[in-house]
Write a protein that holds these residues in place. Sequence first.
Motif, short mmCIF file in Angstrom:
data_model
loop_
_atom_site.label_atom_id
_atom_site.label_comp_id
_atom_site.label_asym_id
_atom_site.label_seq_id
_atom_site.Cartn_x
_atom_site.Cartn_y
_atom_site.Cartn_z
N TRP A 99 5.31 1.59 9.56
CA TRP A 99 5.80 0.56 10.47
C TRP A 99 6.89 -0.26 9.81
CZ3 TRP A 99 5.47 -4.78 9.67
CH2 TRP A 99 5.87 -5.56 10.75
N HIS A 100 6.71 -0.62 8.56
CA HIS A 100 7.61 -1.57 7.92
C HIS A 100 8.74 -0.93 7.13
CE1 HIS A 100 8.91 -4.78 5.15
NE2 HIS A 100 8.65 -5.56 6.16
N HIS A 101 8.49 0.20 6.51
CA HIS A 101 9.47 0.79 5.59
C HIS A 101 9.92 2.19 6.00
CE1 HIS A 101 9.34 -2.37 2.62
NE2 HIS A 101 8.03 -2.39 2.73
N ASP A 102 9.74 2.56 7.22
CA ASP A 102 10.12 3.90 7.67
C ASP A 102 9.57 4.99 6.76
OD1 ASP A 102 11.56 2.88 9.84
OD2 ASP A 102 13.33 2.57 8.60
N GLY A 103 8.33 4.79 6.32
CA GLY A 103 7.67 5.82 5.53
C GLY A 103 8.03 5.84 4.06
N ASP A 104 8.63 4.78 3.54
CA ASP A 104 8.97 4.74 2.13
C ASP A 104 7.70 4.88 1.30
OD1 ASP A 104 9.82 4.22 -0.43
OD2 ASP A 104 10.48 2.18 -0.04
N PRO A 105 7.58 5.95 0.51
CA PRO A 105 6.34 6.19 -0.22
C PRO A 105 6.21 5.38 -1.51
CG PRO A 105 7.89 7.93 -0.68
CD PRO A 105 8.55 7.02 0.35
N MET A 106 7.20 4.55 -1.84
CA MET A 106 7.18 3.87 -3.12
C MET A 106 5.94 3.00 -3.31
SD MET A 106 10.08 1.58 -4.93
CE MET A 106 9.57 -0.09 -4.52
N ARG A 107 5.64 2.15 -2.35
CA ARG A 107 4.48 1.26 -2.49
C ARG A 107 3.19 2.07 -2.59
NH1 ARG A 107 5.25 -4.26 -1.09
NH2 ARG A 107 7.33 -4.63 -0.32
N SER A 108 3.06 3.09 -1.80
CA SER A 108 1.87 3.93 -1.84
C SER A 108 1.74 4.60 -3.19
CB SER A 108 1.95 4.97 -0.73
OG SER A 108 0.82 5.78 -0.75
N GLY A 109 2.86 5.03 -3.75
CA GLY A 109 2.86 5.68 -5.06
C GLY A 109 2.38 4.76 -6.16
N HIS A 110 2.72 3.47 -6.06
CA HIS A 110 2.26 2.51 -7.05
C HIS A 110 0.74 2.38 -7.02
CE1 HIS A 110 6.06 1.23 -8.58
NE2 HIS A 110 6.50 0.83 -7.40
N ILE A 111 0.17 2.42 -5.85
CA ILE A 111 -1.29 2.35 -5.73
C ILE A 111 -1.93 3.56 -6.40
CG2 ILE A 111 -3.25 2.42 -4.12
CD1 ILE A 111 -1.51 0.71 -2.21
N LEU A 112 -1.39 4.74 -6.13
CA LEU A 112 -1.96 5.96 -6.72
C LEU A 112 -1.79 5.99 -8.23
CD1 LEU A 112 -0.96 8.59 -4.04
CD2 LEU A 112 -3.15 7.43 -4.34
N LYS A 113 -0.65 5.50 -8.74
CA LYS A 113 -0.46 5.43 -10.19
C LYS A 113 -1.47 4.46 -10.81
CE LYS A 113 4.40 6.65 -10.40
NZ LYS A 113 5.76 6.17 -10.66
N GLY A 114 -1.74 3.38 -10.11
CA GLY A 114 -2.73 2.42 -10.60
C GLY A 114 -4.11 3.03 -10.68
N VAL A 115 -4.47 3.85 -9.71
CA VAL A 115 -5.77 4.54 -9.74
C VAL A 115 -5.83 5.48 -10.93
CG1 VAL A 115 -7.23 6.22 -8.55
CG2 VAL A 115 -6.22 4.33 -7.26
#
Length: 96
Positions: free
Chosen positions: A16-32
Amino acid sequence: MFAAFHQLYEQRVLWWHHDGDPMRSGHILKGVEYRGVMGLVGHMLTRNEDSGLKLCIAAGRPDATLEWMVAKNTGLLPVALVEAAKARLSSVGVSV
């Protein structure tokens, strides 16, 4: 539980907000990968940064926040994390 949160965040907020920009999601996965799920949850709830929370609130999806997931699963997580999650939600006008 964490996987469901991440999927909701990725599909309902990032698209909705970033047209599917995976950057934020990737940070979560790297944190895990670096901290493990519980370590990342603890880290995210005790830091001052709250852009992900604000992004979800702006999208009208408090249910897509890590804080919501923690506050709704009180029996599975330490009391200190649950209280931190509720306090962060409260700071943006959301009660659980």
